[in-house]
Design a protein around this motif. Structure first.
Motif, PDB file in Angstrom:
ATOM      1  N   LEU A  43      42.452  37.829  51.707  1.00 29.34           N
ATOM      2  CA  LEU A  43      42.470  38.795  50.611  1.00 29.34           C
ATOM      3  C   LEU A  43      41.104  39.003  49.967  1.00 29.34           C
ATOM      4  O   LEU A  43      40.938  39.898  49.136  1.00 29.34           O
ATOM      5  CB  LEU A  43      43.493  38.365  49.558  1.00 29.34           C
ATOM      6  N   VAL A  49      41.258  44.774  51.035  1.00 32.97           N
ATOM      7  CA  VAL A  49      41.519  45.231  49.663  1.00 32.97           C
ATOM      8  C   VAL A  49      40.297  45.994  49.173  1.00 32.97           C
ATOM      9  O   VAL A  49      39.268  45.397  48.856  1.00 32.97           O
ATOM     10  CB  VAL A  49      41.822  44.044  48.731  1.00 32.97           C
ATOM     11  N   TRP A  56      38.822  42.651  41.360  1.00 27.95           N
ATOM     12  CA  TRP A  56      39.669  41.950  42.320  1.00 27.95           C
ATOM     13  C   TRP A  56      39.443  40.442  42.266  1.00 27.95           C
ATOM     14  O   TRP A  56      40.373  39.665  42.495  1.00 27.95           O
ATOM     15  CB  TRP A  56      39.421  42.476  43.728  1.00 27.95           C
ATOM     16  N   LEU A  60      42.644  38.150  42.068  1.00 33.44           N
ATOM     17  CA  LEU A  60      42.910  37.259  43.192  1.00 33.44           C
ATOM     18  C   LEU A  60      42.927  35.796  42.764  1.00 33.44           C
ATOM     19  O   LEU A  60      43.880  35.058  43.045  1.00 33.44           O
ATOM     20  CB  LEU A  60      41.862  37.463  44.288  1.00 33.44           C
TER      21      LEU A  60
END
Length: 359
Positions: A43, A49, A56, A60
């Motif tokens: 991720l 992404v 993020w 995350l």
């Protein structure tokens, strides 16, 4: 900058070709502890992404990695086998099967290995193994029939990131997709026919592919179009009526709109439209994995049956079927035809003597 060299390479080695197949990846174990680093690597990939990095980072590390590892570990436990992750097992068998087929044609001049984009064995470790065994040319085949920046593009990124750190670079080929390859289309069609021969036909055949955000399509990613073309070509081989099949997209994540129709919502709605029996196939996956076994095979089955469905069947991926390995070997062989396979012994001897004279 210190560039990496091949630790086991000698200049007298025969020049060989390395074939590297790759897939998405898998954690080392179905545990929360193993899932956390795997999900973080996956991720954290900006290809996967596409949101501002700073935003993020907090989402995350502050939310997702504190919640999702435990949930994902529970799902992985349901599909884990004595050999480990199904995806890793299938990919390992595919590499072995392709090696056997190519060895019949090229002998020891072509070596086959496999890697995972996330987790182990890594792309870099597989390249190391091939180079140390004398590979002077490398062909990389990501096992994603349809090109997508999040999968195929990311695999190229891993290779590029490795190559910029190496002293010596091999000749290189990259197979970016094979969504319309006639042998691939025939393989999937034959797999469906074999299932029909054993179980009969359902009211509707659903071609379910992994989803991506709709904005990726609008920004130029060809994945959506290639998925629909794959479906259309398979349907033509099977001579399907237009209303007897459809394409949908699974595994959406987050709140934004993804490619539609969604597989789960479709399966929830079909019984109310009189469709009581469905069969689902996933032509975007070369191997069965968590998404096909658990999400499609179990979770979506529950959605359909709870909505009033009477029969739900998942048609497995091609995995290590002989026809699939024949097809992949044929695809690779077509690309290898651009290269001279093998090396002249006298040329190797001359090169080794020249190197010795410099010492």
């Amino acid at each position: 900058m210190k560039y990496r060299s091949q630790t086991a390479f000698t200049h007298a080695q025969a020049d060989k070709i390395g074939v590297l197949i790759s897939n998405l990846g898998t954690p080392e174990a179905p545990t929360k502890q193993a899932l956390r680093p795997y999900l973080k690597q996956f991720l954290s990939d900006p290809r996967v992404v596409e949101v501002p990095k700073l935003v993020w980072y907090f989402v995350l590390n502050g939310i997702i990695l504190n919640i999702r590892p435990k949930r994902s570990a529970q799902a992985y436990k349901t599909v884990w086998t004595d050999e480990g992750s199904p995806l890793l097992t299938h990919t390992k068998h595919q590499a072995s099967g392709i090696q056997k087929r190519l060895s019949h044609i090229y002998g020891e001049d072509v070596m086959v290995d496999f890697a995972m984009r996330y987790g182990e064995p890594s792309v870099s470790s597989a390249i190391d193994r091939l180079l140390n065994k004398g590979a002077r040319k490398i062909l990389l085949l990501p096992l994603y029939p349809q090109y997508c920046a999040s999968t195929t593009g990311s695999t190229f990124d891993a290779l590029a990131q490795d190559f910029v750190k190496r002293r010596w670079l091999p000749d290189f080929q990259f197979i970016s997709h094979y969504h319309e390859h006639p042998e691939y289309i025939q393989c999937v069609a034959d797999k469906i026919r074999a299932h029909w021969d054993a179980h009969g036909r359902a009211d509707k055949l659903i071609f379910s592919y992994h989803g991506i955000p709709k904005r990726y399509l609008l920004n130029g990613d060809p994945y959506h179009c290639e998925c629909h073309k794959t479906t259309r070509l398979i349907a033509q081989v099977l001579e399907l009526d237009e209303g007897s099949y459809m394409t949908s997209f699974q595994s959406r994540f987050g709140r934004e709109e993804w490619l539609k129709p969604y597989t789960d919502e479709t399966l929830k709605s079909l019984p109310g439209k009189g469709v009581k029996a469905v069969q689902v196939v996933c032509p975007g996956f070369s191997s069965d994995c968590l998404e096909t076994i658990e999400e499609i095979g179990e979770e979506n089955r529950e959605y359909f049956m709870e909505a009033g469905g009477q029969s739900y069947e998942y048609i497995p991926c091609l995995n290590s079927d002989d026809a699939h390995l024949d097809m992949l070997s044929s695809l690779i062989q077509a690309h290898l035809s651009h290269w001279k396979v093998g090396d002249d012994y006298n040329q190797r001897e001359a090169r080794a003597k020249a190197i010795g004279a410099l010492k």
